[in-house]
Design an enzyme around this catalytic site. Structure first.
Site, PDB file in Angstrom:
ATOM      1  N   ASN A   9       0.482 -12.259  -0.825  1.00 31.08           N
ATOM      2  CA  ASN A   9       1.654 -11.884  -1.614  1.00 31.08           C
ATOM      3  C   ASN A   9       2.854 -11.757  -0.673  1.00 31.08           C
ATOM      4  OD1 ASN A   9       3.576 -10.633  -3.207  1.00 31.08           O
ATOM      5  ND2 ASN A   9       2.460  -8.695  -3.411  1.00 31.08           N
ATOM      6  N   TRP A  10       3.738 -12.742  -0.746  1.00 32.67           N
ATOM      7  CA  TRP A  10       4.874 -12.761   0.184  1.00 32.67           C
ATOM      8  C   TRP A  10       5.982 -11.790  -0.231  1.00 32.67           C
ATOM      9  CZ3 TRP A  10       5.786 -18.753   1.314  1.00 32.67           C
ATOM     10  CH2 TRP A  10       4.621 -19.269   1.901  1.00 32.67           C
ATOM     11  N   LYS A  11       5.858 -11.210  -1.411  1.00 32.45           N
ATOM     12  CA  LYS A  11       6.883 -10.279  -1.923  1.00 32.45           C
ATOM     13  C   LYS A  11       8.278 -10.919  -1.846  1.00 32.45           C
ATOM     14  CE  LYS A  11       3.834  -6.501  -0.889  1.00 32.45           C
ATOM     15  NZ  LYS A  11       3.648  -5.083  -0.698  1.00 32.45           N
ATOM     16  N   HIS A  95       1.804  -5.675 -10.401  1.00 31.04           N
ATOM     17  CA  HIS A  95       1.811  -5.158  -9.021  1.00 31.04           C
ATOM     18  C   HIS A  95       2.452  -3.769  -9.037  1.00 31.04           C
ATOM     19  CE1 HIS A  95       2.795  -4.525  -4.835  1.00 31.04           C
ATOM     20  NE2 HIS A  95       1.854  -5.409  -4.559  1.00 31.04           N
ATOM     21  N   GLU A  97       4.512  -2.305  -7.224  1.00 29.27           N
ATOM     22  CA  GLU A  97       5.959  -2.239  -6.996  1.00 29.27           C
ATOM     23  C   GLU A  97       6.712  -2.527  -8.293  1.00 29.27           C
ATOM     24  OE1 GLU A  97       5.999  -4.885  -3.618  1.00 29.27           O
ATOM     25  OE2 GLU A  97       5.001  -3.332  -2.446  1.00 29.27           O
ATOM     26  N   GLU A 167      -5.462  -2.006  -5.702  1.00 32.31           N
ATOM     27  CA  GLU A 167      -4.545  -1.708  -4.606  1.00 32.31           C
ATOM     28  C   GLU A 167      -4.089  -0.258  -4.708  1.00 32.31           C
ATOM     29  OE1 GLU A 167      -2.439  -5.483  -3.082  1.00 32.31           O
ATOM     30  OE2 GLU A 167      -1.380  -4.829  -4.868  1.00 32.31           O
ATOM     31  N   GLY A 173       1.544  -1.383   2.321  1.00 30.69           N
ATOM     32  CA  GLY A 173       2.655  -1.440   3.266  1.00 30.69           C
ATOM     33  C   GLY A 173       2.790  -0.214   4.140  1.00 30.69           C
ATOM     34  N   SER A 212      -2.702  -2.875   3.089  1.00 33.24           N
ATOM     35  CA  SER A 212      -2.766  -2.913   4.556  1.00 33.24           C
ATOM     36  C   SER A 212      -4.006  -3.617   5.103  1.00 33.24           C
ATOM     37  CB  SER A 212      -2.645  -1.496   5.134  1.00 33.24           C
ATOM     38  OG  SER A 212      -1.407  -0.921   4.748  1.00 33.24           O
ATOM     39  N   GLY A 233      -0.436  -8.406   1.679  1.00 27.51           N
ATOM     40  CA  GLY A 233       1.020  -8.410   1.690  1.00 27.51           C
ATOM     41  C   GLY A 233       1.544  -8.782   3.062  1.00 27.51           C
ATOM     42  N   GLY A 234       1.954  -7.774   3.824  1.00 20.73           N
ATOM     43  CA  GLY A 234       2.599  -7.987   5.121  1.00 20.73           C
ATOM     44  C   GLY A 234       1.898  -9.008   6.009  1.00 20.73           C
TER      45      GLY A 234
HETATM   46  P1  PGA Z   1       0.264  -4.834   2.211  1.00 23.20           P
HETATM   47  O1  PGA Z   1       0.597  -5.180   0.685  1.00 23.20           O
HETATM   48  O2  PGA Z   1      -0.885  -5.744   2.622  1.00 23.20           O
HETATM   49  O3  PGA Z   1       1.516  -5.117   2.972  1.00 23.20           O
HETATM   50  O4  PGA Z   1      -0.143  -3.411   2.258  1.00 23.20           O
HETATM   51  C1  PGA Z   1      -0.397  -5.481  -0.250  1.00 23.20           C
HETATM   52  C2  PGA Z   1       0.232  -5.774  -1.596  1.00 23.20           C
HETATM   53  O5  PGA Z   1       1.210  -5.112  -1.973  1.00 23.20           O
HETATM   54  O6  PGA Z   1      -0.215  -6.671  -2.329  1.00 23.20           O
END
Ligand code: PGA
Length: 251
Positions: A9-11, A95, A97, A167, A173, A212, A233-234
């Site tokens: 997930n590149w956000k 998600h 967020e 998640e 993050g 993470s 994500g990251g």
């Molecule tokens: P993260 O994000 O790996 O940076 O913790 C995961 C996500 O939000 O899908």
């Protein structure tokens, strides 16, 4: 046997130049044949990524889609049918967020999930508890309610063609990861909730862990019986790191 899956997930990250660089890194990765790999760029970059990854066994997904399946008068939104036309196979739904910052609620997410499936996109339903909810012992209740909303509205059969990502919000993050056992406990509860309705669906659906995940903790997490891969994500913004996570899932 469920095939494992790793989703990146590149956000809200990327410029045309940085995306080109990432595509180049991904093209050079040695990927395992035992896992399905997908990346979820910002919508703006989907066609660039689809074109750039032609011939590489990496699927492309979107991070969000509209509540209506087909294109129409809905300013600022992208229809699932348009995502299919652009070459997407998957879409994230709910998600944390978007639940937290865009105010997306279960009713809206049920519609997005159904609209995506109506076009043949595979929804990746994201569920998970906040730190406060975990600390007050409400983790399973929260996750069960988020999952139950789709089951009630669309029936458990909807998960025959969907993926679920657990998640924990406190792990996204933050560098904090659920321990393999904490994640496994929630994954087992998710599968049990589905199994109470339909055991074939429960056994077939892939449950990804997200929060993470890095190459350094992926092997241990993916080694748990009900963890079928990860939503990253990251670490998915670094091709080499992402490749190492994919190999952890493929072996
Ligand atoms: P993260 O994000 O790996 O940076 O913790 C995961 C996500 O939000 O899908």
């Amino acid at each position: 046997m469920r095939r494992t899956m790793v989703a990146g997930n590149w956000k809200m990250h990327g410029t045309r130049a940085s995306v080109a660089e990432l595509i180049n890194g991904l093209r050079h990765l040695a990927l395992p044949s035992g896992a399905d790999i997908a990346v979820f760029p910002p919508c703006l970059h989907i066609t660039q990524v689809v074109d750039g990854l032609k011939g590489k066994s990496i699927q492309v997904g979107a991070q969000n889609s509209a509540v209506e399946a087909m294109q129409g008068a809905l300013t600022g939104e992208i229809a699932p049918s348009q995502l299919v036309d652009a070459g997407c196979s998957y879409v994230l739904v709910g998600h944390s967020e978007r639940r937290q910052m865009m105010g997306e609620r279960d009713g809206t997410l049920n519609r997005k999930f159904a609209a995506a499936q109506a076009c043949g996109l595979i929804p990746v339903l994201c569920i998970g508890e906040t730190l406060e909810q975990r600390e007050s012992g409400k983790t399973l209740e929260v996750v069960s309610r988020q999952l139950g909303s789709i089951i009630e509205e669309l029936g458990v059969g909807a998960f025959a063609k969907a993926v679920i990502a657990y998640e924990p919000v406190w792990a996204i993050g933050t560098g904090l990861t659920a321990t393999p056992q904490q994640a496994q406990d929630v994954h087992a509860a998710i599968r049990a909730q589905l199994a109470a309705e339909n055991s074939d669906v429960a056994q077939g659906v892939r449950l990804l862990y997200g929060g993470s995940v890095k190459a350094a903790n992926a092997v241990e997490l993916f080694g748990m019986p009900d963890i079928d891969g990860g939503l990253i994500g990251g670490a998915s913004l670094n091709a080499d790191e992402f490749g190492a996570i994919c190999r952890a899932a493929g072996n």
